[in-house]
Scaffold this active site. Sequence first.
Site, PDB file in Angstrom:
ATOM      1  N   HIS A  69       0.818  -1.222   0.000  1.00 35.35           N
ATOM      2  CA  HIS A  69       0.000   0.000   0.000  1.00 35.35           C
ATOM      3  C   HIS A  69       0.853   1.275   0.000  1.00 35.35           C
ATOM      4  O   HIS A  69       0.370   2.344  -0.349  1.00 35.35           O
ATOM      5  CB  HIS A  69      -1.039  -0.009   1.141  1.00 35.35           C
ATOM      6  CG  HIS A  69      -0.506   0.373   2.480  1.00 35.35           C
ATOM      7  ND1 HIS A  69       0.133  -0.509   3.298  1.00 35.35           N
ATOM      8  CD2 HIS A  69      -0.529   1.545   3.163  1.00 35.35           C
ATOM      9  CE1 HIS A  69       0.494   0.106   4.413  1.00 35.35           C
ATOM     10  NE2 HIS A  69       0.091   1.354   4.359  1.00 35.35           N
ATOM     11  N   ASP A 125       7.545  -7.333   8.197  1.00 35.11           N
ATOM     12  CA  ASP A 125       6.314  -6.534   8.121  1.00 35.11           C
ATOM     13  C   ASP A 125       6.532  -5.197   7.416  1.00 35.11           C
ATOM     14  O   ASP A 125       5.649  -4.710   6.714  1.00 35.11           O
ATOM     15  CB  ASP A 125       5.791  -6.304   9.548  1.00 35.11           C
ATOM     16  CG  ASP A 125       4.444  -5.587   9.572  1.00 35.11           C
ATOM     17  OD1 ASP A 125       3.575  -5.954   8.759  1.00 35.11           O
ATOM     18  OD2 ASP A 125       4.266  -4.663  10.394  1.00 35.11           O
ATOM     19  N   HIS A 170       7.651  -2.296   2.320  1.00 37.31           N
ATOM     20  CA  HIS A 170       7.500  -0.835   2.225  1.00 37.31           C
ATOM     21  C   HIS A 170       8.843  -0.106   2.104  1.00 37.31           C
ATOM     22  O   HIS A 170       9.019   0.772   1.268  1.00 37.31           O
ATOM     23  CB  HIS A 170       6.771  -0.278   3.451  1.00 37.31           C
ATOM     24  CG  HIS A 170       5.437  -0.911   3.721  1.00 37.31           C
ATOM     25  ND1 HIS A 170       4.612  -1.352   2.727  1.00 37.31           N
ATOM     26  CD2 HIS A 170       4.784  -1.174   4.883  1.00 37.31           C
ATOM     27  CE1 HIS A 170       3.498  -1.851   3.256  1.00 37.31           C
ATOM     28  NE2 HIS A 170       3.582  -1.758   4.564  1.00 37.31           N
TER      29      HIS A 170
HETATM   30  C1  BG6 Z   1       1.334  -2.304   7.353  1.00 32.38           C
HETATM   31  C2  BG6 Z   1       1.965  -3.034   8.493  1.00 32.38           C
HETATM   32  O1  BG6 Z   1       1.706  -2.890   6.129  1.00 32.38           O
HETATM   33  O2  BG6 Z   1       1.760  -0.939   7.363  1.00 32.38           O
HETATM   34  C3  BG6 Z   1       1.618  -2.357   9.808  1.00 32.38           C
HETATM   35  O3  BG6 Z   1       1.507  -4.381   8.516  1.00 32.38           O
HETATM   36  C4  BG6 Z   1       1.957  -0.885   9.771  1.00 32.38           C
HETATM   37  O4  BG6 Z   1       2.303  -2.983  10.894  1.00 32.38           O
HETATM   38  C5  BG6 Z   1       1.369  -0.230   8.523  1.00 32.38           C
HETATM   39  O5  BG6 Z   1       1.420  -0.271  10.935  1.00 32.38           O
HETATM   40  C6  BG6 Z   1       1.853   1.197   8.378  1.00 32.38           C
HETATM   41  O6  BG6 Z   1       1.152   1.821   7.338  1.00 32.38           O
HETATM   42  P1  BG6 Z   1       0.863   3.385   7.325  1.00 32.38           P
HETATM   43  O7  BG6 Z   1       0.148   3.615   6.032  1.00 32.38           O
HETATM   44  O8  BG6 Z   1       0.039   3.688   8.529  1.00 32.38           O
HETATM   45  O9  BG6 Z   1       2.218   4.059   7.375  1.00 32.38           O
END
Ligand code: BG6
Length: 440
Positions: free
Chosen positions: A163, A220, A225
């Site tokens: 995402h 994770d 990311h």
């Molecule tokens: C998710 C993780 O992919 O991304 C979570 O599984 C994390 O642990 C989250 O909190 C963070 O996403 P964002 O968009 O809030 O930075």
Amino acid sequence: MQECHFILLGATGDLALRKIFPALYRASLSGLKPTITACARSPLSTQEFIRHLSIKAKEYVKDLDPTAWESFTTYVSYTPLDLTKTKDFQALKATHPNTIIYFSIAPEFFAKACQNLAAVGLNAPGVKIVLEKPLGTNLASCQEICRQISQHFKEEQIYRIDHYLGKQSVQNLFYLRANNPFLAGLLGASYLDHVQISVLETLGVESRGGFYDPMGALRDMLQNHMLQMLALATMPANTPIEDMRQVKLEMLKSLKPLNEESLKTQVVRGQYSASQNFKGYKQEEQVSPNSQTETFVALKLELDHPNWQGVPFYLRTGKRMGASLVQVVFVFKGPTQTLVYTLQPQCSLKLQLQGMGALKSALDAGMDAYERLILEVVAGNQALFNHQNELEAAWSFIDPILESWQKGLTPLLSYPAGGFGPEAAFALLSKDNRAWITHV
Ligand code: BG6
């Protein structure tokens, strides 16, 4: 109005309620007309499910318009479904040529769900599947899951979500340089001393201990990311958009594998302990009281790429940190001069030059990441989704780290909840005469 049909597997889960339904609702406000078949194991009626969904929507949707929400829910129905039972899938039908099946379920069910979808013809050309991360827990399991999925779905039907790629602020790591050629010149090996990437969260594991404990921060956050952010921040600025996935892959492949020595000296793993009224990680719900899972990781890496020779990258991510912050800091050679790109909580760019006040500019963070990605799937555009090769390249870098941890080569250090990680994370930079830069 663009019509489509969503079949959402795992519809009662945290991710579906917190992110996916709110994103579908927002997309419906801007012209998408989705019919949604929500599926999960609980034996609920459509009415009961919508009641539950509406309670959660009040919590998770900003500026909820009750009338618009009501009309959105008239297109939602609920079908109880056990992912392991083929006969349950017979209730599902592709009611629209643009049918999207969203897997908001644990990856161990991906293969079985694909097999059952295929058994009822829901893998016909045109049907698209959206897979949530994590795909696997190491290279071998990622390859195995992908192999099983590919028995039923073709590559052009598969959308692997990270995402972060849906965030405009993340894409800007590339556009910052692509649209401003003078910056592309500055943000490279000739002028940079090093680069820091931080993804810090004040949140702990909340109610997700069951998911998180077998996972940990490396799998994770960093495998996906953060390595994607790194790839976007380093890929050549003249990359044409249509080549983006291919070039990101080249960047991921250029990650220099950590050797036996660097695995010991360049990787820090930590776990939060009770402090400032926060529970320690081991006391969290659904977490083993003897858990050896890391909630923090910091590491130093380099790229074997002509544009980035000799530029170290320091990455850190952690839960229960002293600030919520996603930030990339480009540190120039010579006396302190930095370009600080903050992605969260507010998107901004700050240039700190020697002998000058800092120049700071607020930026627009753009549309919500899930809404953006859903619209991309509807439009059939895979550019913002991971190719299997990218996942494999990322796991190839991560695997030796996981293996060295399993051999006990890197101690699990504790750090107080609400802090910035173990002392060793600071030493990782100070031994190179550098320091973490944290612009909150
Ligand atoms: C998710 C993780 O992919 O991304 C979570 O599984 C994390 O642990 C989250 O909190 C963070 O996403 P964002 O968009 O809030 O930075």
